[in-house]
Design a protein around this motif. Sequence first.
Motif, PDB file in Angstrom:
ATOM      1  N   VAL A 137       0.163  -0.902  -0.476  1.00 13.00           N
ATOM      2  CA  VAL A 137       0.060   0.375   0.028  1.00 13.00           C
ATOM      3  C   VAL A 137       0.162   1.070   0.089  1.00 13.00           C
ATOM      4  O   VAL A 137       2.318   1.075   0.657  1.00 13.00           O
ATOM      5  N   TYR A 161       6.769   2.450  -0.632  1.00  9.57           N
ATOM      6  CA  TYR A 161       5.401   1.995  -0.977  1.00  9.57           C
ATOM      7  C   TYR A 161       5.608   0.758   0.543  1.00  9.57           C
ATOM      8  O   TYR A 161       6.198   0.671   1.494  1.00  9.57           O
ATOM      9  N   LEU A 207      -1.394  -3.987  -5.029  1.00  6.19           N
ATOM     10  CA  LEU A 207      -2.336  -2.856  -4.206  1.00  6.19           C
ATOM     11  C   LEU A 207      -2.903  -3.500  -3.063  1.00  6.19           C
ATOM     12  O   LEU A 207      -4.165  -4.087  -3.850  1.00  6.19           O
ATOM     13  N   GLU A 209      -4.508  -2.940   0.932  1.00 10.34           N
ATOM     14  CA  GLU A 209      -6.315  -2.372   1.132  1.00 10.34           C
ATOM     15  C   GLU A 209      -5.299  -2.112   2.573  1.00 10.34           C
ATOM     16  O   GLU A 209      -4.586  -2.668   3.191  1.00 10.34           O
TER      17      GLU A 209
END
Length: 234
Positions: A137, A161, A207, A209
């Motif tokens: 993320v 990230y 990606l 959450e």
Amino acid sequence: MKYALILASGTGSRMGNTELPKQFLKIGSKPIILHTIEQFTLSNLIDKIIVVVKEEWKNHLQDILDNYNIKNVEIALGGETRHESVKKGCEYIIEKYGMHNDDILITHDAVRPFITHRIIEENIEKIKEYDAVDTVVPAFDTIVKIDDDKIEDIPNRKQMYQGQTPQTFKLKEMYELISSLNENEANTLTDACKIYLIKNKKIGYVLGEVYNFKITTQYDLNVANRIVRGEVNI
């Protein structure tokens, strides 16, 4: 075959003084690990689910599976470190089911109970293109690198990230790579994908959450309970 390897050998020292390792603490009415297992049992993409746990907690985990009537989940014994547990999980699979070129290994933290079908599905799709797949993320806060008690670097946040799980691999290659690590390499690893960086392999990403967070502290446990009670929407 597609194997989900749920890593549950940690002790959860950052959770504070608790009677049980954090994966066995409850959110809502059920242990955290059970929430996680159930997310994988709901996926028709997974052929086998194996939970890696320390020997002293194997019977406790089996009791949980029995009490909640969870079938078709197997238990393997883990190691003292993450990479040891992944390796032992691979060895369990290979010994019981053999090893084939198209076998996929999806590793996931037992204490990330809010994983979604979408994340699992995209990991499985992405591994067709890469040697390994990580779930990440965006880093919303500025990242500061500190060395020798002073700030050394503030990298561009757009390139930063935060790593989550699952992480997905081709079983045969993962086992070969993790078995080839020397002692110094093994001692630096806190993340399975780093093995692939060390060995100059191609890593893709999916990606995740924000709510696919790792329950590490009492604060995280409180947030998870609020989510289960419906007080926080995800």
